[in-house]
Design a protein around this motif. Structure first.
Motif, PDB file in Angstrom:
ATOM      1  N   ASN A  43       2.531  -0.314   6.123  1.00  0.00           N
ATOM      2  CA  ASN A  43       3.725  -0.068   5.313  1.00  0.00           C
ATOM      3  C   ASN A  43       3.755  -0.950   4.072  1.00  0.00           C
ATOM      4  N   GLU A  44       3.343  -2.210   4.221  1.00  0.00           N
ATOM      5  CA  GLU A  44       3.345  -3.119   3.083  1.00  0.00           C
ATOM      6  C   GLU A  44       2.332  -2.665   2.029  1.00  0.00           C
ATOM      7  N   ALA A  45       1.163  -2.222   2.471  1.00  0.00           N
ATOM      8  CA  ALA A  45       0.147  -1.731   1.531  1.00  0.00           C
ATOM      9  C   ALA A  45       0.636  -0.472   0.816  1.00  0.00           C
ATOM     10  N   GLU A  72       3.761   0.426   0.307  1.00  0.00           N
ATOM     11  CA  GLU A  72       4.825   0.035  -0.619  1.00  0.00           C
ATOM     12  C   GLU A  72       4.247  -0.572  -1.890  1.00  0.00           C
ATOM     13  N   THR A  73       3.243  -1.406  -1.754  1.00  0.00           N
ATOM     14  CA  THR A  73       2.600  -2.018  -2.914  1.00  0.00           C
ATOM     15  C   THR A  73       1.985  -0.955  -3.819  1.00  0.00           C
ATOM     16  N   ARG A  93       4.839   1.002  -5.609  1.00  0.00           N
ATOM     17  CA  ARG A  93       5.417   0.183  -6.690  1.00  0.00           C
ATOM     18  C   ARG A  93       4.466   0.119  -7.894  1.00  0.00           C
ATOM     19  N   LYS A 114      14.270  -0.412  -3.225  1.00  0.00           N
ATOM     20  CA  LYS A 114      13.890  -0.268  -1.820  1.00  0.00           C
ATOM     21  C   LYS A 114      12.907   0.890  -1.684  1.00  0.00           C
ATOM     22  N   THR A 125      10.985   2.952   1.479  1.00  0.00           N
ATOM     23  CA  THR A 125      10.892   3.149   2.923  1.00  0.00           C
ATOM     24  C   THR A 125       9.732   4.085   3.206  1.00  0.00           C
ATOM     25  N   GLU A 134      11.868   6.221  -2.280  1.00  0.00           N
ATOM     26  CA  GLU A 134      12.063   5.124  -3.223  1.00  0.00           C
ATOM     27  C   GLU A 134      13.488   5.217  -3.764  1.00  0.00           C
TER      28      GLU A 134
END
Length: 127
Positions: free
Chosen positions: A2-4, A6-7, A10, A74, A76, A86
């Motif tokens: 999830n972090e990857a 999201e990065t 963004r 945010k 998700t 987003e």
């Protein structure tokens, strides 16, 4: 994961903001799914990437237009890792004029391994 994801989203949003600031409609095409649906700030609906790119090109012809900047607050990611939402705030800027702004929501999908915007909703709110 999830972090990857999201990065990556963004980063793609930042790059799409840069393409708008450069008035580069051709580069923008790569950020949107072919069947994208966008509800713009006045409630009008744009369907399909060709119609969306035509709308950007029209906007870019306005010599006073500067940019649209979307700033996510945010993101998700769904459990499958193939969809994301987003949320954020958008601002439109024109030379010598007060800009428009408001909240937005964008839907993202992984298409052929790349995050693409498949839907967006913009609401113009004077605040």
């Amino acid at each position: 994961m999830n972090e990857a994801a999201e990065t990556l989203i963004r980063a793609r949003r930042r790059m799409s903001n840069e393409a708008i600031a450069k008035h580069d409609a051709a580069k923008l095409r790569g950020f949107f799914a072919p069947d994208v649906k966008v509800i713009v700030g006045d409630g009008s609906l744009i369907t399909g990437v060709d119609e969306l790119i035509a709308a950007f090109k029209s906007q870019f012809k306005d010599p006073a237009f500067v940019a649209y900047v979307r700033t996510p607050s945010k993101i998700t990611i769904d459990l499958s890792g193939d969809r994301a939402a987003e949320e954020g705030r958008w601002v439109a800027d024109w030379q010598g004029e007060n800009g428009l702004s408001g909240p937005y929501l964008a839907g993202w999908s992984r298409i052929d391994g790349r995050w693409m915007i498949d839907s967006e909703l913009y609401v113009t709110i004077d605040a």
